[in-house]
Scaffold this motif. Structure first.
Motif, mmCIF file in Angstrom:
data_model
loop_
_atom_site.group_PDB
_atom_site.id
_atom_site.type_symbol
_atom_site.label_atom_id
_atom_site.label_comp_id
_atom_site.label_asym_id
_atom_site.label_seq_id
_atom_site.Cartn_x
_atom_site.Cartn_y
_atom_site.Cartn_z
ATOM 1 N N ALA A 13 -4.899 0.703 5.172
ATOM 2 C CA ALA A 13 -5.329 -0.582 4.623
ATOM 3 C C ALA A 13 -6.426 -1.185 5.491
ATOM 4 O O ALA A 13 -6.500 -0.923 6.686
ATOM 5 N N SER B 160 -9.619 -8.229 2.803
ATOM 6 C CA SER B 160 -10.593 -8.259 1.710
ATOM 7 C C SER B 160 -10.005 -7.682 0.425
ATOM 8 O O SER B 160 -10.393 -8.108 -0.672
ATOM 9 N N ASP B 161 -9.076 -6.741 0.521
ATOM 10 C CA ASP B 161 -8.452 -6.172 -0.679
ATOM 11 C C ASP B 161 -7.682 -7.231 -1.463
ATOM 12 O O ASP B 161 -7.847 -7.361 -2.671
ATOM 13 N N TYR C 208 0.847 -1.188 0.000
ATOM 14 C CA TYR C 208 0.000 0.000 0.000
ATOM 15 C C TYR C 208 0.881 1.235 0.000
ATOM 16 O O TYR C 208 1.970 1.225 0.584
#
Length: 121
Positions: free
Chosen positions: A55, A60-61, A49
């Protein structure tokens, strides 16, 4: 196809801080995938990131990213599998991910379309 036992050749030097199940799960995935495909392309990449970006805590990302990559592989007729681990550095507020994408090497010979796809997502 392949009868390599990855568990027997994967070991650490005893100084690692990761859970032993991570290595075992990765070895199992590699063994199963290479057993069913005579050629396997392994693509390893990291997901980080940007500094200052907050984050999500629930992964889930990365799950969404890998789902999109697998869907793209399927649309191209390429059998795929993946493995990722999350790492939190002591020097950073954000976690990052180490990812491995396994592709049927009989169906694809180029890795960069998949890296480009990941970068676009």
């Amino acid at each position: 196809m392949n009868n390599i036992n990855f568990k027997s050749i994967m070991h650490d030097n005893g100084n690692c801080l990761y859970r032993p199940t991570i290595g075992n799960n990765m070895a199992t995935l590699l063994t199963e995938y290479t057993t069913s495909h005579s050629k396997t392309m392994v693509i390893r990449f990291d997901v980080t990131y940007p500094k200052g970006f907050k984050a999500v805590e629930d992964n889930s990302d990365i799950s969404a990213l890998m789902k999109l990559l697998i869907q793209r592989c399927s649309r191209n007729g390429v059998s795929s599998a993946y493995f990722w681990v999350r790492e939190q550095s002591l020097r950073s507020n954000n976690q990052h991910y180490h990812c491995m994408l396994l592709l049927n090497g009989n169906k694809t010979r180029r890795y960069y379309p998949y890296i480009e796809a990941a970068e676009e997502m």
